[in-house]
Design an enzyme around this catalytic site. Structure first.
Site, mmCIF file in Angstrom:
data_model
loop_
_atom_site.group_PDB
_atom_site.id
_atom_site.type_symbol
_atom_site.label_atom_id
_atom_site.label_comp_id
_atom_site.label_asym_id
_atom_site.label_seq_id
_atom_site.Cartn_x
_atom_site.Cartn_y
_atom_site.Cartn_z
ATOM 1 N N THR A 198 0.884 -1.005 0.045
ATOM 2 C CA THR A 198 0.006 0.123 0.083
ATOM 3 C C THR A 198 0.909 1.106 -0.114
ATOM 4 O OG1 THR A 198 -1.496 1.301 1.624
ATOM 5 C CG2 THR A 198 -0.239 -0.269 2.603
ATOM 6 N N ASP A 199 0.252 2.313 -0.427
ATOM 7 C CA ASP A 199 1.028 3.639 -0.328
ATOM 8 C C ASP A 199 1.103 4.093 1.124
ATOM 9 O OD1 ASP A 199 -1.556 4.236 -0.072
ATOM 10 O OD2 ASP A 199 -1.779 6.000 -1.468
ATOM 11 N N GLU A 200 0.127 3.691 1.984
ATOM 12 C CA GLU A 200 0.182 4.136 3.251
ATOM 13 C C GLU A 200 1.575 4.001 4.094
ATOM 14 O OE1 GLU A 200 -3.572 3.226 5.399
ATOM 15 O OE2 GLU A 200 -4.526 3.191 3.392
ATOM 16 N N TYR A 234 -1.855 -0.680 11.052
ATOM 17 C CA TYR A 234 -1.615 -1.316 9.676
ATOM 18 C C TYR A 234 -0.745 -0.731 9.034
ATOM 19 C CZ TYR A 234 -3.179 -1.699 4.802
ATOM 20 O OH TYR A 234 -3.249 -1.889 3.380
HETATM 21 P P1 NAD Z 1 -9.256 -7.924 2.289
HETATM 22 O O1 NAD Z 1 -9.309 -7.436 3.663
HETATM 23 O O2 NAD Z 1 -10.575 -7.417 1.418
HETATM 24 O O3 NAD Z 1 -8.897 -9.307 1.971
HETATM 25 C C1 NAD Z 1 -7.883 -9.929 2.575
HETATM 26 C C2 NAD Z 1 -8.038 -11.241 2.326
HETATM 27 O O4 NAD Z 1 -7.129 -12.001 2.925
HETATM 28 C C3 NAD Z 1 -9.344 -11.849 2.840
HETATM 29 O O5 NAD Z 1 -10.032 -12.843 2.041
HETATM 30 C C4 NAD Z 1 -8.771 -12.573 4.024
HETATM 31 O O6 NAD Z 1 -9.680 -13.781 4.445
HETATM 32 C C5 NAD Z 1 -7.586 -13.158 3.670
HETATM 33 N N1 NAD Z 1 -6.462 -13.331 4.737
HETATM 34 C C6 NAD Z 1 -6.284 -12.715 5.876
HETATM 35 N N2 NAD Z 1 -5.457 -13.064 6.758
HETATM 36 C C7 NAD Z 1 -4.995 -14.209 6.214
HETATM 37 C C8 NAD Z 1 -4.065 -15.237 6.234
HETATM 38 N N3 NAD Z 1 -3.377 -15.133 7.411
HETATM 39 N N4 NAD Z 1 -3.730 -16.204 5.391
HETATM 40 C C9 NAD Z 1 -4.431 -16.283 4.323
HETATM 41 N N5 NAD Z 1 -5.280 -15.581 3.817
HETATM 42 C C10 NAD Z 1 -5.683 -14.410 4.769
HETATM 43 O O7 NAD Z 1 -8.027 -6.684 1.732
HETATM 44 P P2 NAD Z 1 -7.892 -6.165 0.121
HETATM 45 O O8 NAD Z 1 -8.514 -4.568 0.061
HETATM 46 O O9 NAD Z 1 -8.500 -7.150 -1.049
HETATM 47 O O10 NAD Z 1 -6.540 -6.069 0.242
HETATM 48 C C11 NAD Z 1 -5.499 -7.104 -0.324
HETATM 49 C C12 NAD Z 1 -4.022 -6.413 -0.208
HETATM 50 O O11 NAD Z 1 -3.913 -5.370 -1.110
HETATM 51 C C13 NAD Z 1 -3.762 -6.326 1.239
HETATM 52 O O12 NAD Z 1 -2.348 -6.754 1.289
HETATM 53 C C14 NAD Z 1 -3.646 -4.867 1.439
HETATM 54 O O13 NAD Z 1 -2.926 -4.562 2.296
HETATM 55 C C15 NAD Z 1 -3.303 -4.374 -0.161
HETATM 56 N N6 NAD Z 1 -3.746 -3.159 -0.550
HETATM 57 C C16 NAD Z 1 -5.054 -2.778 -0.352
HETATM 58 C C17 NAD Z 1 -5.779 -1.548 -0.816
HETATM 59 C C18 NAD Z 1 -7.027 -1.130 -0.875
HETATM 60 O O14 NAD Z 1 -7.554 -0.023 -1.091
HETATM 61 N N7 NAD Z 1 -8.017 -2.192 -0.508
HETATM 62 C C19 NAD Z 1 -4.820 -0.822 -1.551
HETATM 63 C C20 NAD Z 1 -3.486 -1.148 -1.744
HETATM 64 C C21 NAD Z 1 -2.845 -2.223 -1.124
HETATM 65 P P1 TYD Z 2 -10.777 3.625 4.139
HETATM 66 O O1 TYD Z 2 -11.876 3.371 3.265
HETATM 67 O O2 TYD Z 2 -11.048 3.379 5.717
HETATM 68 O O3 TYD Z 2 -9.341 3.721 3.669
HETATM 69 P P2 TYD Z 2 -7.798 4.277 4.218
HETATM 70 O O4 TYD Z 2 -8.163 4.474 5.625
HETATM 71 O O5 TYD Z 2 -7.194 3.027 4.027
HETATM 72 O O6 TYD Z 2 -7.584 5.301 3.524
HETATM 73 O O7 TYD Z 2 -10.796 5.436 4.512
HETATM 74 C C1 TYD Z 2 -11.076 6.262 3.280
HETATM 75 C C2 TYD Z 2 -10.779 7.745 3.844
HETATM 76 O O8 TYD Z 2 -12.345 7.964 4.354
HETATM 77 C C3 TYD Z 2 -10.105 7.847 5.099
HETATM 78 O O9 TYD Z 2 -9.478 9.223 5.185
HETATM 79 C C4 TYD Z 2 -10.879 7.631 6.211
HETATM 80 C C5 TYD Z 2 -12.119 8.317 5.816
HETATM 81 N N1 TYD Z 2 -13.300 7.632 6.355
HETATM 82 C C6 TYD Z 2 -14.678 8.425 6.923
HETATM 83 O O10 TYD Z 2 -14.393 9.449 6.841
HETATM 84 N N2 TYD Z 2 -15.551 7.719 7.373
HETATM 85 C C7 TYD Z 2 -15.808 6.414 7.312
HETATM 86 O O11 TYD Z 2 -16.687 6.117 7.772
HETATM 87 C C8 TYD Z 2 -14.689 5.692 6.870
HETATM 88 C C9 TYD Z 2 -14.802 4.119 6.927
HETATM 89 C C10 TYD Z 2 -13.392 6.279 6.487
#
Ligand code: NAD
Ligand code: TYD
Length: 354
Positions: free
Chosen positions: A132-134, A158
């Site tokens: 992630t970019d975070e 996280y």
């Molecule tokens: P998500 O929470 O929707 O899915 C995570 C999945 O991993 C779930 O299916 C869960 O059951 C599985 N999981 C959790 N712990 C596990 C373990 N110990 N072994 C096997 N499986 C396990 O997450 P997402 O949003 O799909 O994100 C996927 C990846 O992309 C993550 O690594 C996250 O950090 C990264 N990412 C997410 C975003 C975003 O905006 N959602 C952006 C950048 C990077």
């Molecule tokens: P989120 O979807 O949780 O992603 P991330 O924290 O990984 O960026 O949140 C996106 C942005 O929205 C973040 O700045 C937090 C804000 N947010 C709210 O303002 N209200 C909400 O109920 C949630 C879940 C997030």
């Protein structure tokens, strides 16, 4: 074949669906099925022999190691993680266990497997770690967007756990020569997004007549990327990325949260107007800010564009409209994910935010 971890989650399931829509190379999908894992995302693959689902943890060396030896994947793509910042604030332990310890055990299993390969199989093997970019921390208003050379300054449990996993992946390349690639992507949105995150939460709350919670002043900025564009970036990096390199992935779509919520409300006003004729934005409610809330993320995606020719196919405007339509058209999926455990999370997170 390839092995995908976390392939029942939001991005992982989109990746598996897109992969098998574009080629016939089989996928082994290893997922622990935490609250965020949902096999319903993969319902269209039922009976499809190209998809082998295995329930288990990346942290289980004794499961993962024989799995690799048996199926001999040419690549492992690691999506598995705990992914929600607010949950990491309420309970960081799972984040440490999965994102750090789990990634470590996965790396050990992959290192042993890769070490046993020979010739072309060994030379062509890849481990792609999805991050992630975070990890880069928070930007000031006028700072340049995150480049791959920015230093890591994670601010939440996280992002700190993801940063630690990135460092381990990097170290396994540097020390053992493991052929790794890392992608650092901005906020995704799209189908199958679990409704604890901002965009799906706002869509579902709006339709249910509930408040649309804005943390703090709503002026925090995120870069938003349609999930299928993230998937195409991962495929491209897997295909042509340089070993040991990291690639930032983003949509060139910086938006303050409040603008995102207003956009969602306007689309819903158009596609599914409220029965009382009032605008959905009337449901916006300001709530207590997230502790340590990062102010701004922005991605400089110049490296992946320049080196690998990747570009997002969707703008925010096209992607967000598709997303709202998907939620309107998939109410069964929505009904099934908003289970008892999910409602308990809403009480934990929002009950304490006046
Ligand atoms: P998500 O929470 O929707 O899915 C995570 C999945 O991993 C779930 O299916 C869960 O059951 C599985 N999981 C959790 N712990 C596990 C373990 N110990 N072994 C096997 N499986 C396990 O997450 P997402 O949003 O799909 O994100 C996927 C990846 O992309 C993550 O690594 C996250 O950090 C990264 N990412 C997410 C975003 C975003 O905006 N959602 C952006 C950048 C990077
Ligand atoms: P989120 O979807 O949780 O992603 P991330 O924290 O990984 O960026 O949140 C996106 C942005 O929205 C973040 O700045 C937090 C804000 N947010 C709210 O303002 N209200 C909400 O109920 C949630 C879940 C997030």
């Amino acid at each position: 074949m390839i092995l995908v971890t976390g392939g029942a989650g939001f991005i992982g399931s989109n990746f598996v669906l897109d992969w098998l829509a574009q080629c016939d190379e089989p996928v082994i999908n290893l997922d622990a099925l935490t609250y965020a894992g949902n096999l319903e995302n993969l319902a269209s693959l039922r009976g499809d022999s190209r998809h082998i689902f295995i329930q288990g943890s990346i942290g289980d060396f004794d499961l993962v190691s024989p799995l690799l030896v048996e199926h001999k994947p040419r690549a492992v793509i690691n999506f598995a993680a705990e992914s929600h910042v607010d949950r990491s604030i309420h309970g960081p332990e799972d984040f440490i266990q999965t994102n750090i310890v789990g990634t470590f055990h996965l790396l050990e299993a992959v290192r042993a497997y890769w070490g046993s390969l020979e010739g072309e199989g060994k030379a062509n093997f890849r481990l792609l770690h999805v991050s992630t970019d975070e990890v880069y921390g928070s930007l000031g208003k006028d700072d340049p967007a995150f480049a791959e050379t920015n230093r890591y300054e994670p601010n939440s449990p996280y992002s700190a756990s993801k940063a630690a996993s990135d460092h381990l992946v990097r170290a396994y390349h540097h020390t053992y020569g493991l052929p790794v690639l890392t992608t650092n992507c901005s906020n995704n949105y799209g189908p199958y997004h679990f409704p604890e995150k901002l965009i799906p939460l706002v869509i579902l709350n709006a339709l249910a007549g509930k408040p649309l919670p804005i943390y703090g002043d709503g002026q925090q900025i995120r870069d938003w990327l349609y999930v299928k564009d993230h998937c195409s970036a991962i495929r491209r990096v897997l295909e042509a990325g340089r070993l040991g390199e990291t690639y930032n992935v983003g949509g060139w779509n910086e938006k303050p949260n409040l603008d995102v919520v207003h956009t969602l409300c306007a689309i819903l006003d158009d596609l599914r107007p409220r029965a009382d004729g009032k605008p959905y934005r009337d449901q916006i409610t300001y709530v207590t800010d997230r502790p340590g809330h990062d102010r701004r993320y922005a991605i400089d995606a110049g490296k992946i564009e320049g080196e690998l020719g990747w570009k997002p196919a969707e703008t925010f405007e096209t992607g967000i409209r598709k997303t709202v339509r998907w939620y309107l058209d998939n109410q069964d999926w929505v009904g099934n994910v908003t289970s008892g455990a999910y409602r308990q999370w809403l009480d934990t997170n929002y009950g304490a935010r006046p």
